[in-house]
Design an enzyme around this catalytic site. Sequence first.
Site, mmCIF file in Angstrom:
data_model
loop_
_atom_site.group_PDB
_atom_site.id
_atom_site.type_symbol
_atom_site.label_atom_id
_atom_site.label_comp_id
_atom_site.label_asym_id
_atom_site.label_seq_id
_atom_site.Cartn_x
_atom_site.Cartn_y
_atom_site.Cartn_z
ATOM 1 N N ILE A 80 26.011 54.141 16.977
ATOM 2 C CA ILE A 80 27.195 53.530 16.959
ATOM 3 C C ILE A 80 27.921 53.061 18.139
ATOM 4 C CG2 ILE A 80 27.987 54.821 14.657
ATOM 5 C CD1 ILE A 80 30.032 56.250 16.667
ATOM 6 N N ARG A 100 20.220 52.308 16.575
ATOM 7 C CA ARG A 100 20.527 53.242 15.343
ATOM 8 C C ARG A 100 21.438 54.140 16.057
ATOM 9 N NH1 ARG A 100 17.567 54.907 10.750
ATOM 10 N NH2 ARG A 100 15.709 53.508 10.388
ATOM 11 N N PRO A 134 30.634 53.698 20.895
ATOM 12 C CA PRO A 134 31.311 54.786 20.803
ATOM 13 C C PRO A 134 32.698 54.862 20.461
ATOM 14 C CG PRO A 134 30.916 53.946 23.069
ATOM 15 C CD PRO A 134 30.005 53.246 22.047
ATOM 16 N N THR A 135 33.502 53.542 20.681
ATOM 17 C CA THR A 135 34.758 53.549 20.351
ATOM 18 C C THR A 135 35.146 52.537 19.096
ATOM 19 O OG1 THR A 135 35.168 51.877 22.174
ATOM 20 C CG2 THR A 135 35.641 54.266 22.512
ATOM 21 N N ALA A 136 34.323 51.656 19.067
ATOM 22 C CA ALA A 136 34.383 50.406 18.033
ATOM 23 C C ALA A 136 33.634 50.810 16.849
ATOM 24 C CB ALA A 136 34.100 49.030 18.779
ATOM 25 N N GLY A 137 32.754 51.818 16.842
ATOM 26 C CA GLY A 137 32.109 52.079 15.708
ATOM 27 C C GLY A 137 30.929 51.142 15.158
ATOM 28 N N GLY A 186 21.076 45.562 15.915
ATOM 29 C CA GLY A 186 21.446 46.477 16.945
ATOM 30 C C GLY A 186 20.649 48.262 16.536
ATOM 31 N N HIS A 227 43.067 54.214 4.310
ATOM 32 C CA HIS A 227 41.728 53.182 3.948
ATOM 33 C C HIS A 227 40.445 53.791 4.467
ATOM 34 C CE1 HIS A 227 39.978 49.799 2.687
ATOM 35 N NE2 HIS A 227 40.798 49.355 2.096
#
Length: 299
Positions: free
Chosen positions: A167, A165, A169-172, A163, A82
Amino acid sequence: MAKLIECIPNFSEGQNQEVIDGLVKVAKSVPGVNLFDYSSDKNHNRSVFTLVGDEDGIQEVAFQLVKYASEHIDMTQHHGEHPRMGATDVVPFVPIKDVSVEECVEISKKVAKRINDELHIPIFLYEDSASNPMRKNLAKVRKGQFEGMPEKLQEKDWAPDYGERQIHPTAGVTAVGARMPLVAFNVNLDTDDVAIAKKIAKIIRGSSGGYKYCKGIGIMLEDRNIAQVSMNMVNFEGTPLYRTFETIKFEAKRYGVNVIGSEVIGLTPAKALVDCAEYYLQVEDFDYQKQVLENHLLG
């Protein structure tokens, strides 16, 4: 009467039962909220929760679930069929009782701001909460997925609504918004050729000239070795389930393929299924409000 809002967060985890159990525990921990349903799919590597609660409770549980997911799901290690862009991929709020879409939009913005303020996860607002028409369609927001988001956030038109610009680092990145009810509807084919499912999905989805209220992709269910047409029916009255089902059957025959089953993910409005029964039974002059017993019992 108390206002009731539905929240259907989607998490990028469908394989690690310990993490899924943790999400369930959080979902049941907030007063004023009920966890009505949750389902996980190992092929999609995704879990979908359905919660209903009052205004305060639904905001709190949404935040706490996003927080837990950000602490326990690492998108750099995530693989699944997905499309996804975050540990919590999407958080929709849906009006259920004595509440408007506009009120759900305000709720979505409050939750989105808190997620970014406290968890530093960038947020896109989508559907009825979208800040511009380009962001209304979740597929457009999510295009590029987790791996492509660092570059996408640098593009002129794709600064997050909340937020920086960059991401998490692990939660996107997470999409938050308000919308009307949709039906997650999948149709399975007796073939291991995913290209056939992708061709059929392209025919039926509105963005490529198919049914206006259908979003569809073709994926592979590795554990069953079959292809699937996976759909979100964003307006089941404008495009009923039976219409896409029959079209998929018709198009599959072109390749010598049959439909072997279908599935509804999570909860669905009763009328979406009653409409299918009315169609296949060829019921004449059926009145959903007057002839369905439960409608009278529940008022």
